[in-house]
Design a protein around this motif. Sequence first.
Motif, PDB file in Angstrom:
ATOM      1  N   ILE A  99       0.843  -1.188   0.000  1.00 36.51           N
ATOM      2  CA  ILE A  99       0.000   0.000   0.000  1.00 36.51           C
ATOM      3  C   ILE A  99       0.878   1.237   0.000  1.00 36.51           C
ATOM      4  CG2 ILE A  99      -1.957  -1.091   1.163  1.00 36.51           C
ATOM      5  CD1 ILE A  99      -1.059   0.475   3.709  1.00 36.51           C
ATOM      6  N   SER A 100       0.335   2.283  -0.546  1.00 30.98           N
ATOM      7  CA  SER A 100       1.002   3.570  -0.535  1.00 30.98           C
ATOM      8  C   SER A 100       0.086   4.535   0.197  1.00 30.98           C
ATOM      9  CB  SER A 100       1.240   4.048  -1.969  1.00 30.98           C
ATOM     10  OG  SER A 100       1.729   5.366  -1.965  1.00 30.98           O
ATOM     11  N   ILE A 101       0.638   5.307   1.102  1.00 28.58           N
ATOM     12  CA  ILE A 101      -0.135   6.299   1.839  1.00 28.58           C
ATOM     13  C   ILE A 101       0.334   7.678   1.375  1.00 28.58           C
ATOM     14  CG2 ILE A 101      -0.722   7.234   4.103  1.00 28.58           C
ATOM     15  CD1 ILE A 101       0.086   4.432   5.241  1.00 28.58           C
ATOM     16  N   PHE A 102      -0.550   8.383   0.713  1.00 29.27           N
ATOM     17  CA  PHE A 102      -0.271   9.724   0.218  1.00 29.27           C
ATOM     18  C   PHE A 102      -0.947  10.679   1.198  1.00 29.27           C
ATOM     19  CE2 PHE A 102      -1.056  12.678  -3.702  1.00 29.27           C
ATOM     20  CZ  PHE A 102      -0.067  13.539  -3.273  1.00 29.27           C
ATOM     21  N   ALA A 140      -0.230  12.570  -8.947  1.00 27.89           N
ATOM     22  CA  ALA A 140       0.633  11.783  -8.049  1.00 27.89           C
ATOM     23  C   ALA A 140      -0.100  10.547  -7.549  1.00 27.89           C
ATOM     24  CB  ALA A 140       1.097  12.641  -6.872  1.00 27.89           C
ATOM     25  N   TRP A 141      -1.385  10.686  -7.190  1.00 29.63           N
ATOM     26  CA  TRP A 141      -2.167   9.531  -6.736  1.00 29.63           C
ATOM     27  C   TRP A 141      -2.250   8.480  -7.835  1.00 29.63           C
ATOM     28  CZ3 TRP A 141      -6.435   6.907  -8.396  1.00 29.63           C
ATOM     29  CH2 TRP A 141      -6.893   5.907  -7.541  1.00 29.63           C
ATOM     30  N   HIS A 142      -2.542   8.901  -9.069  1.00 26.51           N
ATOM     31  CA  HIS A 142      -2.631   7.939 -10.174  1.00 26.51           C
ATOM     32  C   HIS A 142      -1.295   7.232 -10.391  1.00 26.51           C
ATOM     33  CE1 HIS A 142      -6.733   8.393 -11.533  1.00 26.51           C
ATOM     34  NE2 HIS A 142      -6.604   9.707 -11.426  1.00 26.51           N
ATOM     35  N   TRP A 143      -0.201   7.961 -10.308  1.00 27.38           N
ATOM     36  CA  TRP A 143       1.124   7.359 -10.471  1.00 27.38           C
ATOM     37  C   TRP A 143       1.368   6.318  -9.380  1.00 27.38           C
ATOM     38  CZ3 TRP A 143       5.664   7.004  -7.680  1.00 27.38           C
ATOM     39  CH2 TRP A 143       6.797   6.602  -8.396  1.00 27.38           C
ATOM     40  N   LEU A 144       1.106   6.685  -8.117  1.00 23.10           N
ATOM     41  CA  LEU A 144       1.289   5.741  -6.998  1.00 23.10           C
ATOM     42  C   LEU A 144       0.371   4.536  -7.138  1.00 23.10           C
ATOM     43  CD1 LEU A 144       1.501   8.346  -4.101  1.00 23.10           C
ATOM     44  CD2 LEU A 144       3.336   6.774  -4.797  1.00 23.10           C
ATOM     45  N   ASN A 145      -0.840   4.752  -7.581  1.00 27.43           N
ATOM     46  CA  ASN A 145      -1.811   3.671  -7.684  1.00 27.43           C
ATOM     47  C   ASN A 145      -1.434   2.661  -8.763  1.00 27.43           C
ATOM     48  OD1 ASN A 145      -4.259   2.688  -6.481  1.00 27.43           O
ATOM     49  ND2 ASN A 145      -5.257   3.082  -8.438  1.00 27.43           N
ATOM     50  N   THR A 146      -0.600   3.046  -9.728  1.00 28.11           N
ATOM     51  CA  THR A 146      -0.141   2.088 -10.737  1.00 28.11           C
ATOM     52  C   THR A 146       1.052   1.285 -10.246  1.00 28.11           C
ATOM     53  OG1 THR A 146       1.372   3.652 -11.811  1.00 28.11           O
ATOM     54  CG2 THR A 146      -0.905   3.561 -12.641  1.00 28.11           C
ATOM     55  N   ARG A 147       1.671   1.706  -9.168  1.00 26.98           N
ATOM     56  CA  ARG A 147       2.878   1.044  -8.679  1.00 26.98           C
ATOM     57  C   ARG A 147       2.673   0.237  -7.402  1.00 26.98           C
ATOM     58  NH1 ARG A 147       3.659   4.673 -12.096  1.00 26.98           N
ATOM     59  NH2 ARG A 147       5.526   4.850 -13.354  1.00 26.98           N
ATOM     60  N   PHE A 148       1.549   0.417  -6.759  1.00 27.01           N
ATOM     61  CA  PHE A 148       1.238  -0.301  -5.520  1.00 27.01           C
ATOM     62  C   PHE A 148      -0.122  -0.973  -5.658  1.00 27.01           C
ATOM     63  CE2 PHE A 148       4.200   3.015  -4.361  1.00 27.01           C
ATOM     64  CZ  PHE A 148       5.089   2.361  -3.526  1.00 27.01           C
ATOM     65  N   ASP A 149      -0.359  -1.981  -4.826  1.00 25.94           N
ATOM     66  CA  ASP A 149      -1.649  -2.671  -4.851  1.00 25.94           C
ATOM     67  C   ASP A 149      -2.789  -1.730  -4.475  1.00 25.94           C
ATOM     68  OD1 ASP A 149      -0.454  -5.136  -5.531  1.00 25.94           O
ATOM     69  OD2 ASP A 149       0.038  -5.491  -3.426  1.00 25.94           O
ATOM     70  N   ASN A 150      -2.498  -0.753  -3.653  1.00 26.49           N
ATOM     71  CA  ASN A 150      -3.512   0.185  -3.205  1.00 26.49           C
ATOM     72  C   ASN A 150      -2.831   1.483  -2.800  1.00 26.49           C
ATOM     73  OD1 ASN A 150      -6.032   1.192  -2.417  1.00 26.49           O
ATOM     74  ND2 ASN A 150      -5.938   0.252  -0.403  1.00 26.49           N
ATOM     75  N   CYS A 151      -3.465   2.600  -3.116  1.00 29.85           N
ATOM     76  CA  CYS A 151      -2.965   3.901  -2.690  1.00 29.85           C
ATOM     77  C   CYS A 151      -4.104   4.647  -2.029  1.00 29.85           C
ATOM     78  CB  CYS A 151      -2.439   4.703  -3.882  1.00 29.85           C
ATOM     79  SG  CYS A 151      -1.857   6.353  -3.408  1.00 29.85           S
ATOM     80  N   VAL A 152      -3.875   5.096  -0.804  1.00 26.12           N
ATOM     81  CA  VAL A 152      -4.885   5.873  -0.096  1.00 26.12           C
ATOM     82  C   VAL A 152      -4.380   7.289   0.125  1.00 26.12           C
ATOM     83  CG1 VAL A 152      -5.948   3.889   1.047  1.00 26.12           C
ATOM     84  CG2 VAL A 152      -4.112   5.112   2.195  1.00 26.12           C
ATOM     85  N   ALA A 191      -4.592  10.218   2.709  1.00 25.68           N
ATOM     86  CA  ALA A 191      -4.913  10.427   4.126  1.00 25.68           C
ATOM     87  C   ALA A 191      -4.867  11.920   4.415  1.00 25.68           C
ATOM     88  CB  ALA A 191      -3.913   9.690   5.003  1.00 25.68           C
ATOM     89  N   THR A 192      -5.984  12.436   4.898  1.00 24.46           N
ATOM     90  CA  THR A 192      -6.047  13.850   5.233  1.00 24.46           C
ATOM     91  C   THR A 192      -6.973  14.043   6.431  1.00 24.46           C
ATOM     92  OG1 THR A 192      -6.286  16.082   4.294  1.00 24.46           O
ATOM     93  CG2 THR A 192      -7.919  14.414   3.610  1.00 24.46           C
ATOM     94  N   SER A 193      -6.844  15.162   7.081  1.00 29.92           N
ATOM     95  CA  SER A 193      -7.601  15.391   8.312  1.00 29.92           C
ATOM     96  C   SER A 193      -8.839  16.257   8.060  1.00 29.92           C
ATOM     97  CB  SER A 193      -6.716  16.073   9.356  1.00 29.92           C
ATOM     98  OG  SER A 193      -6.485  17.413   8.976  1.00 29.92           O
ATOM     99  N   ASN A 194      -9.548  16.517   9.123  1.00 28.00           N
ATOM    100  CA  ASN A 194     -10.719  17.388   9.086  1.00 28.00           C
ATOM    101  C   ASN A 194     -10.411  18.740   9.730  1.00 28.00           C
ATOM    102  OD1 ASN A 194     -13.464  17.828   8.387  1.00 28.00           O
ATOM    103  ND2 ASN A 194     -14.065  17.537  10.519  1.00 28.00           N
ATOM    104  N   VAL A 195      -9.127  19.044   9.883  1.00 24.45           N
ATOM    105  CA  VAL A 195      -8.715  20.300  10.518  1.00 24.45           C
ATOM    106  C   VAL A 195      -9.039  21.473   9.600  1.00 24.45           C
ATOM    107  CG1 VAL A 195      -6.727  21.631  11.337  1.00 24.45           C
ATOM    108  CG2 VAL A 195      -6.903  19.193  11.859  1.00 24.45           C
ATOM    109  N   VAL A 196      -9.700  22.468  10.155  1.00 26.75           N
ATOM    110  CA  VAL A 196     -10.035  23.677   9.411  1.00 26.75           C
ATOM    111  C   VAL A 196      -9.454  24.870  10.172  1.00 26.75           C
ATOM    112  CG1 VAL A 196     -11.901  25.158   8.587  1.00 26.75           C
ATOM    113  CG2 VAL A 196     -12.157  22.673   8.496  1.00 26.75           C
ATOM    114  N   GLU A 197      -8.642  25.644   9.473  1.00 26.07           N
ATOM    115  CA  GLU A 197      -8.092  26.896   9.989  1.00 26.07           C
ATOM    116  C   GLU A 197      -8.336  27.920   8.882  1.00 26.07           C
ATOM    117  OE1 GLU A 197      -3.990  26.131  10.876  1.00 26.07           O
ATOM    118  OE2 GLU A 197      -4.483  24.570  12.312  1.00 26.07           O
TER     119      GLU A 197
END
Length: 91
Positions: free
Chosen positions: A8-11, A25-37, A39-45
Amino acid sequence: MSTTFNEISIFSGRFQPPHAGHVAAWHWLNTRFDNCVIATSNVVEPTRSPFNFSEKQAMLVNAGIPMGNVIQVKNPYIATEIVGQYDPDAT
């Protein structure tokens, strides 16, 4: 005996806002790993991070990334929340 692992790749990042470079970048990672996720937060500033998780997820899905590949975490820069969901003997 050979063991096969799922990779897995964690972006991770703020994605404020997500843009074409993030999507590419996500599409590139997703072609090289079984899964690419993403990860981002819900922080709002207000000026630095104006978008909440749902807004970022909607933008990324609209750009072609499957909804299940955009996950909310408390801190996108610490992988513990994500890797804890996977079997360490198989991933």
